[in-house]
Design a protein around this motif. Sequence first.
Motif, PDB file in Angstrom:
ATOM      1  N   SER A   5      52.647  36.016  35.586  1.00  0.00           N
ATOM      2  CA  SER A   5      52.873  37.031  36.615  1.00  0.00           C
ATOM      3  C   SER A   5      54.002  37.979  36.241  1.00  0.00           C
TER       4      SER A   5
ATOM      5  N   GLN B 242      45.322  43.529  42.473  1.00  0.00           N
ATOM      6  CA  GLN B 242      46.601  44.042  41.989  1.00  0.00           C
ATOM      7  C   GLN B 242      46.413  44.639  40.594  1.00  0.00           C
TER       8      GLN B 242
ATOM      9  N   THR C 250      44.783  39.009  41.492  1.00  0.00           N
ATOM     10  CA  THR C 250      44.774  39.121  42.945  1.00  0.00           C
ATOM     11  C   THR C 250      45.461  37.891  43.531  1.00  0.00           C
ATOM     12  N   ASN C 251      45.433  37.766  44.849  1.00  0.00           N
ATOM     13  CA  ASN C 251      45.986  36.582  45.509  1.00  0.00           C
ATOM     14  C   ASN C 251      45.230  36.366  46.814  1.00  0.00           C
TER      15      ASN C 251
ATOM     16  N   TYR D 278      47.364  36.931  50.007  1.00  0.00           N
ATOM     17  CA  TYR D 278      47.597  38.359  50.259  1.00  0.00           C
ATOM     18  C   TYR D 278      46.384  38.959  50.966  1.00  0.00           C
TER      19      TYR D 278
ATOM     20  N   TRP E 129      50.874  37.103  41.999  1.00  0.00           N
ATOM     21  CA  TRP E 129      49.603  37.665  41.496  1.00  0.00           C
ATOM     22  C   TRP E 129      49.049  36.748  40.430  1.00  0.00           C
TER      23      TRP E 129
END
Length: 613
Positions: free
Chosen positions: A15, A55, A79-80, A83, A257
């Motif tokens: 990350s 992201q 991505t997450n 989130y 992320w």
Amino acid sequence: MPFANRTDCFPLDWSADFPADSPVSSPSDLLLDPPASSPVDEVFWRREAQRIHWQRPFRQVMALEQGGPHCRWFEGGATNLCYNAVDRHLPLRGGQTALICCDRQGAERRISYAELHREVVAMAWILQRQGVLAGDRVLLCLPVMPPALFAMLACARLGAIHVVVSAQLSAAALAERIDLSQPRLLILEDKINRALLQEGLAPPAVRRIIVGDGGLEAMRYAGGAGDREAGELPGDGELGYRRLRAAYNNEPIPCRWLPAEAPSQLLFTSGTTGTPKGVVRDTGGYAVALCASLPHIFHTGENEVFFTTADIGWVTGHSYLVWAPLLAGFTTLVVTGGGTNTPGRRWWQLIARHSVTRLLTVPGAMRLARMQSETLDPPLTSLRAVYLAGEPLDAKTRQWLEQGAGVPVYDHYWQTESGWPILAGQGGALRPVMDRRVSIVDEQTGRPAATGMLVLHDHLGPGGMQTLWGHDDEFVARYWHHDGEGWRYLTQDRARRDEHGGITIQGRMDDTMNIGGKRLSTAEVEHAALTVPGVAEAAAVGIAHPLLGQMVQLYIVTAPEVPAARHADMRRCLAAVIVARCGRHGRPRSVIFLDSLPKTFSGKIIRRFLRRP
Ligand code: ATP
Ligand code: MG
């Protein structure tokens, strides 16, 4: 190299490539040219992938690893899940209800997306202080209750892998899953922790966060006595959730992320046929698949309220009680002690009171509900559809539900391994959903057949199982076969295709009975039995017979008002109906009346228990 055979799962400094202010992908970033020949519908999945926040945009929709069957979805993307399920909703939906929580004592509380965000960040802070890192497993054994959802979301926030085990399992079954997943931390309900301690099964080197079972009241974190975790000093290796939560200092914990293929969950199958399998699932593919499944399979619109009655430790609970509704910004009901196997008036009242629009449950629960009452009362005016999954749906229960609820009733066929539906349909016949490609093959020859094993072509779709935790060889050997044209995923379920292409699931391959050379599926016999008045539940198993090889043994649970004096009549009636519908070879050798059938926590009949002599 498959993820589950490595302890770090993916490079932990990954990350660092993604400072918090790195640019957000725009849809145009995602529209690359698809490769010339691809086993997936590239255009479809690129469009669907825009339903989530990336992201970093992905390079490729799906990449097969060394020719398959391992594959990576949305390769190169970052991505997450947390989130996407919480943070991104805050600007527009901060005040909207995310969770409607109902506890065992009957207390109710609404939690907005803004409050959910606060609770999840607090939980992530707690996990981080306990040393949880990306790639670590955190095992939760909690009933459906708000802290269970906070912990799942918090794990995703940190890049940790949640392992949710049903709180309905025994301490020994929990200990087995702890041993298999080697978690960094356990989060347990008080009474489960006590059972583990009493049986000497608590792993000494693993810390345990104890969540009180005092219901929603326990969510007031002001401290003070009241329940054990707040009042007494915790024992060795134990930490009280309420106390940890009260110590939270408002420190913000950002989402980490993650590569799209980073494992987000390890989930054990129901264990219906034996030892459960530890299914590993990704991050990006799962988020996209669930978001796509809502409009395309569940036909959802705006402002939906989901009531998924499943246990949180079952795939249905993961996907449609927690992740899908939150990813879409909907509201989801969190009913503690709701119980897959205990339907009835409480459910209908909850639907009416909270204007539930979508009910997802198991056929067994609806069969019991049908026996309890002829009508659905109060009228369910808010409801737009009912979905059933997990076991074959019999026509009588489907029709009762269609008439009583006055809404479309969908049967969904899927597995823990698939993560979301494979087939869906109304009125009895199922069809593949979205771009899923399936066929039915003869189990001996592997050639296409009208009746045989259901197989999926090429891949399990985004969010499908990546591997079996710690058993990658078994993942390939058990589930995949290359037939010269491509990889085929073996569902191990028996299906039949009618002349219009509609598919009916007939039960598990292992359960198929062979009577004097004729094959008969459990579902065929059980569906016939369920048409007999007074029959609430039916289970058919094959038992050894010296001449025929096997014969049907039938287990019946009757409706409560049926007296034992009627059993002899019912036996005759059952035999006649089964012979008429399934043929003479289907005549049961014996019909045994039981008070209840042995079931898994996910509400499935455990036929192997009934086969025991
Ligand atoms: P295990 O794999 O550990 O034995 P399990 O197969 O019961 O347990 P799940 O993944 O929860 O674990 O269940 C998937 C299975 O449930 C399917 O393979 C199928 O046999 C059955 N099933 C699911 N949905 C349906 C449906 N709509 N109709 C008929 N059977 C279904
Ligand atoms: Mg299975």
